[in-house]
Design an enzyme around this catalytic site. Structure first.
Site, PDB file in Angstrom:
ATOM      1  N   CYS A   1       5.624   8.834   0.271  1.00  0.00           N
ATOM      2  CA  CYS A   1       6.587   8.028   1.020  1.00  0.00           C
ATOM      3  C   CYS A   1       7.923   7.909   0.322  1.00  0.00           C
ATOM      4  CB  CYS A   1       6.018   6.649   1.306  1.00  0.00           C
ATOM      5  SG  CYS A   1       4.836   6.714   2.641  1.00  0.00           S
TER       6      CYS A   1
ATOM      7  N   GLN B   1      -5.820   5.497   4.498  1.00  0.00           N
ATOM      8  CA  GLN B   1      -6.211   6.874   4.207  1.00  0.00           C
ATOM      9  C   GLN B   1      -7.668   7.178   4.546  1.00  0.00           C
ATOM     10  OE1 GLN B   1      -4.662   9.616   3.552  1.00  0.00           O
ATOM     11  NE2 GLN B   1      -2.669   8.611   3.524  1.00  0.00           N
TER      12      GLN B   1
END
Lengths: 484, 484
Positions: free
Chosen positions: A326, A183
């Protein structure tokens, strides 16, 4: 308006140019000795140098994988196999990406190779605080003499909280530490102290199909996959040179733009963090307000189904994400929000791409209250004004003295969140102040959302009781005292 | 002139167009619910339908991997794990791609998870004939009641020999058969009878980064990797939609062009097969002359180092491959040529892309004899005329009657192939007809190349003797009787 760069970033123009050029110049097999092969090899070597430089590694420490997930899988399993002499204990934080959690599950499960007879290897999960941050001390306390690998993300993918990687690395000593930088890579410097590093190109504006696994010189590693001579024996399969070239070019470009863009996006996110609680009633902004990624903010809206909210925001022209990025197709609440102990209802993650316009952010803030109100309207709830609206806000009335318990039982069994909380909000007025309500529910998210609702509404959460106490054969009873 | 399409095909124009379009339209995460995500999902679904149709599968049987190698690894390990109840025996041919061999090695090696204590699982390798083809009967004979998986390529990647897949599949009965169709998918129909199928997009003109794993409905499969919900739980990691869209579009295009191109390329390869022995002395064309891929031909040149030959051909403007295409950086001889028992020296693989011009093939044939002669010239060998030159060829003289053995010993220890064969060729005239020569050599390729040389030169290969018999402490002695 695409505000979901934490899922995938739009292809950076530099990546597109580099990809087009490399499809012409670097299409051949870099393992071949003829001219086009040597040319592909040169481009690959140059890309490796670039990625190494930006990530603070040596070129010979970098292997290119097919995805960030593959980088995490290989990095973890390779380091665990390579450090077998040390032991088989694995440590990771409670808010890692699902790729880390799934690798840990596989590690902890009995080996299929041994016919399922042997026990799985031990895994310790380090908890986080309400901001989603691990404490270096707690992480250090989880380490054992037989710890073969520790895993910590650079920053959380759902709430943007930056982890104390350098402090944890210091405490790891000679225990290898894998840092999942998916990230943050390209946006902020990779923190010092990693033994293994994982990243993903499509998160920084590179193409899909490229991940990065860096293994520090000297760190023991044994490939968990069948042998293959490519990528230092770590990643089997044909090397995707054009995509790697594009990934490297965009990483360099993004890193150069980040200084300016980070400050700008940081201010836009600050604006959202401050505005949302003023504009929307019954909302909780989650994640660390200070130690956070510049471009990402997450909040949760009481009484709202996250998927419905996303659909309505999509209709209004905004692409945002919700819950665990996810596992959005599953019905379980986000493990990150659960580990933080915050509300999981009506969760919205806004992650701004480079170049996101201030006007678009303002438009989002203009649209959001109406969208949330629209989703809530059919519920017929009596909502308070937003926390920050009409300041200076009138002081809340003093809570009335507790009266006798009324013992109201709300049967929300079989109802999916946010329905149990909605029922609670609608009916808590049926008991006098001081009275208690028991909510029977079997949706796991209720365990998180009912305490969170109490905190937000100033009600007192008393805890859980067995469902059987209320004549139910499943779920649990969540007890709330009306104090407001 | 790029004649190495068996390594990787140049990007097909349709693939490039589709990739460019999909970077615009299919860049978002197909797991997301907003508009751009749904659009990516639609493109992915359509690509899956296309690939399924061309390969003769159902869409829900298709998973996209990152490479053909990954498809083979996952297909083999997933089928072996899924069929544990059946047993753990694995069968494959001796000429499979290195990805199959390496997976088998991993399967046969002691499990690292158990501390290396348990023995590996049994693997049976089915031999091939001199053309590189397995016999269905020999394959069937290798199957056992505990066979969990059989693996066979559709066609060989080094010599182009087509395997009798349908006949083998019939004999496999209910033993799952994985067919590695990497070299043939898109060019010729996938043979019937597979349980699992592996293919690779960059071999048919699609982009790098896309492989295909198809698992027939009802075939047991257990993922060898950590859990992940994408691609039916078989391939973890972010799905590379743009590349998959390009792979599917080019597969359809290539399949449509194949009818015309296959016939044309087949004729060009026939021309090479016939011409090379006429133009170059001491050359062996290998692989099945009839049951072969249309576009691929391999030959080996005595006394020549393959790498040197490739470099010279590259200088002359031709990109071709040599030996085992996936182990070119190692010094071991190609396992395929070794299994066939043919010459490994001076190996050249020519694999023609779609659209290869006849004029370029003629130019290759015009250049080749000079290039080979140039490499051989410094050796000072007395080479016979090419086998087919100056036909009708004069009948060879009758071999002289064997004379007394001269017992010449050639010490080629420490010399890399082709040097031992070169020494032999230079010095065999030193013994009278009927005399014997012992070549001491420790390069493994000599074991293949000395018998192959004898066959080509009409000399008699007598077999191997221990090096110690000739006072050497390593290698072996290869005995040859001069008959010509």
């Amino acid at each position: 308006m695409y505000f979901d760069v934490a899922s995938t970033a739009p292809l950076h123009p530099v990546a597109r140019q580099a990809l087009t050029a490399a499809l012409d110049e670097g299409w051949a097999d870099p393992a071949r000795l003829y001219r086009s092969g040597r040319q592909a090899r040169m481009l690959l070597d140059a890309a490796r140098e670039t990625v190494a430089e930006v990530l603070g590694a040596r070129a010979d420490e970098i292997s290119f994988t097919a995805s960030g997930t593959q980088a995490v899988h290989l990095g973890m399993l390779g380091a665990l196999a390579g450090n077998r002499r040390r032991g088989s204990h694995l440590v990771h934080s409670a808010v890692e990406h699902s790729s880390v959690l799934h690798t840990a599950e596989r590690w902890a499960s009995p080996r299929p190779e041994s016919g399922g007879e042997t026990a799985g290897d031990p895994v310790t999960v380090v908890p986080v605080d309400r901001y989603g941050r691990v404490s270096p001390e707690a992480f250090a306390a989880a380490l054992r003499p037989d710890t073969a690998l520790a895993v910590l993300q650079s920053a959380n993918h759902e709430v943007g909280t930056v982890q104390p990687v350098a402090e944890v690395a210091e405490r790891c000593g000679d225990v290898p530490l894998l840092v999942d930088a998916a990230q943050s890579a390209g946006r902020v410097d990779v923190p010092a102290g990693w033994s293994l590093l994982a990243a993903s190109a499509h998160k920084w504006g590179g193409p899909a199909g490229v991940g990065v696994l860096a293994v520090r010189k000297g760190v023991r590693y044994a490939s968990p996959l069948p042998a293959d001579e490519r990528e230092r024996g770590r990643v089997p399969g044909y090397v995707n040179v054009p995509a790697i070239v594009a990934a490297a070019a965009s990483l360099r470009a993004v890193r150069a733009e980040a200084e300016r863009e980070n400050a700008r996006l940081h201010a836009l996110v600050e604006r959202i963090r401050a505005a949302v609680p003023r504009l929307v009633p019954e909302v909780e902004v989650v994640g660390d307000p200070v130690r956070r990624l510049p471009h990402l903010v997450t909040f949760s809206c009481l009484y709202v189904d996250g998927e419905v909210l996303l659909t309505e925001l999509d209709r209004a022209g905004f692409a945002v994400s919700s819950g665990s990025s996810c596992t959005s197709s599953t019905l379980t609440p986000s493990h990150v929000l659960a580990a933080m102990g915050v509300l999981t209802e009506g969760n919205v993650r806004v992650s701004l791409p480079f170049g996101a316009a201030e006007a678009d952010v303002e438009r989002f803030l203009a649209v959001l209250p109406g969208v949330v109100a629209g989703v809530r309207a059919p519920l017929g709830l009596d909502l308070p004004a937003p926390a920050g609206a009409g300041e200076p806000e009138a002081a809340p009335e003093a809570a009335p003295a507790p009266g006798p318990a009324a013992g109201l039982v709300i049967d929300a069994l079989g109802k999916r969140c946010p329905l149990p909380v909605i029922e609670l909000a609608k009916r808590i007025g049926d008991v006098p102040p001081g009275g208690t309500v028991a909510v029977l529910a079997d949706d796991e998210a209720a365990r998180l959302d009912i305490p969170a609702w109490c905190g937000m509404r100033g009600q007192e959460y008393l805890g859980e009781a067995p469902a059987a106490d209320y004549g139910a054969d499943r779920g649990a009873a969540y007890l709330v005292r009306r104090t407001a």
